[in-house]
Design a protein around this motif. Sequence first.
Motif, PDB file in Angstrom:
ATOM      1  N   THR A  55      -0.440  -7.656  -2.527  1.00 19.73           N
ATOM      2  CA  THR A  55      -0.448  -5.917  -2.952  1.00 19.73           C
ATOM      3  C   THR A  55       0.884  -5.322  -2.333  1.00 19.73           C
ATOM      4  O   THR A  55       1.155  -5.566  -1.118  1.00 19.73           O
ATOM      5  CB  THR A  55      -1.504  -5.365  -2.079  1.00 19.73           C
ATOM      6  N   THR A  57       2.905  -1.894  -1.668  1.00 15.04           N
ATOM      7  CA  THR A  57       2.534  -0.550  -1.487  1.00 15.04           C
ATOM      8  C   THR A  57       3.814   0.358  -1.398  1.00 15.04           C
ATOM      9  O   THR A  57       4.622  -0.083  -1.039  1.00 15.04           O
ATOM     10  CB  THR A  57       1.810  -0.495   0.000  1.00 15.04           C
ATOM     11  N   THR A  81      -0.272  -6.715  -7.234  1.00 14.59           N
ATOM     12  CA  THR A  81      -0.591  -5.488  -7.476  1.00 14.59           C
ATOM     13  C   THR A  81       0.338  -4.345  -6.916  1.00 14.59           C
ATOM     14  O   THR A  81       0.589  -4.335  -5.660  1.00 14.59           O
ATOM     15  CB  THR A  81      -2.136  -5.164  -7.333  1.00 14.59           C
ATOM     16  N   THR A  83       0.618  -0.477  -5.624  1.00 20.23           N
ATOM     17  CA  THR A  83      -0.317   0.364  -5.326  1.00 20.23           C
ATOM     18  C   THR A  83       0.453   1.443  -4.566  1.00 20.23           C
ATOM     19  O   THR A  83       1.077   1.211  -3.727  1.00 20.23           O
ATOM     20  CB  THR A  83      -1.547  -0.182  -4.639  1.00 20.23           C
ATOM     21  N   SER A  99      -3.509   4.625  -9.539  1.00 22.23           N
ATOM     22  CA  SER A  99      -2.990   4.427  -8.233  1.00 22.23           C
ATOM     23  C   SER A  99      -2.687   2.903  -8.155  1.00 22.23           C
ATOM     24  O   SER A  99      -2.185   2.390  -7.281  1.00 22.23           O
ATOM     25  CB  SER A  99      -4.202   4.584  -7.186  1.00 22.23           C
ATOM     26  N   ASN A 100      -3.120   2.063  -9.013  1.00 18.90           N
ATOM     27  CA  ASN A 100      -2.738   0.464  -8.938  1.00 18.90           C
ATOM     28  C   ASN A 100      -2.254   0.008 -10.285  1.00 18.90           C
ATOM     29  O   ASN A 100      -2.886   0.255 -11.401  1.00 18.90           O
ATOM     30  CB  ASN A 100      -3.924  -0.208  -8.517  1.00 18.90           C
TER      31      ASN A 100
END
Length: 129
Positions: A55, A57, A81, A83, A99-100
């Motif tokens: 992830t 961010t 991903t 995000t 949001s992702n």
Amino acid sequence: MPRKTFTTSEVLTAANTNLYLYNRPGVTSSTATAYTATTSDINNTLVFTAASAVTVTISTATALVAGEVFNVLRDGAGTVTITAASTAVSIKGRGTAASNYAIGTQYDMVSVQCIDTNSYRVIGNATAS
């Protein structure tokens, strides 16, 4: 290279000038499964090699300004991903706001472009997830 903010008392040297005129993009390889983008990622390619899910961010602390960009490469088998950390951060790509965004398949790369304060576009093979 992260952006440099000069102060009024600071002297711009030849070394500073050469550094900022010849700003080569960098590559950062990581086996991490969680990463938060920062201003040090500007003009760099983040290469994620993990076999498990990753992830990346983007938060309000990421603090890129309009026009700044970084790349994310899914080099490992794990899904990568991108995000948004909160609703204060807007991410859009491939015709939708989400949001992702999951990067397509292994060896695919996307660019993340800041277009305004806390507003980003994911450009490339990534779909809302």
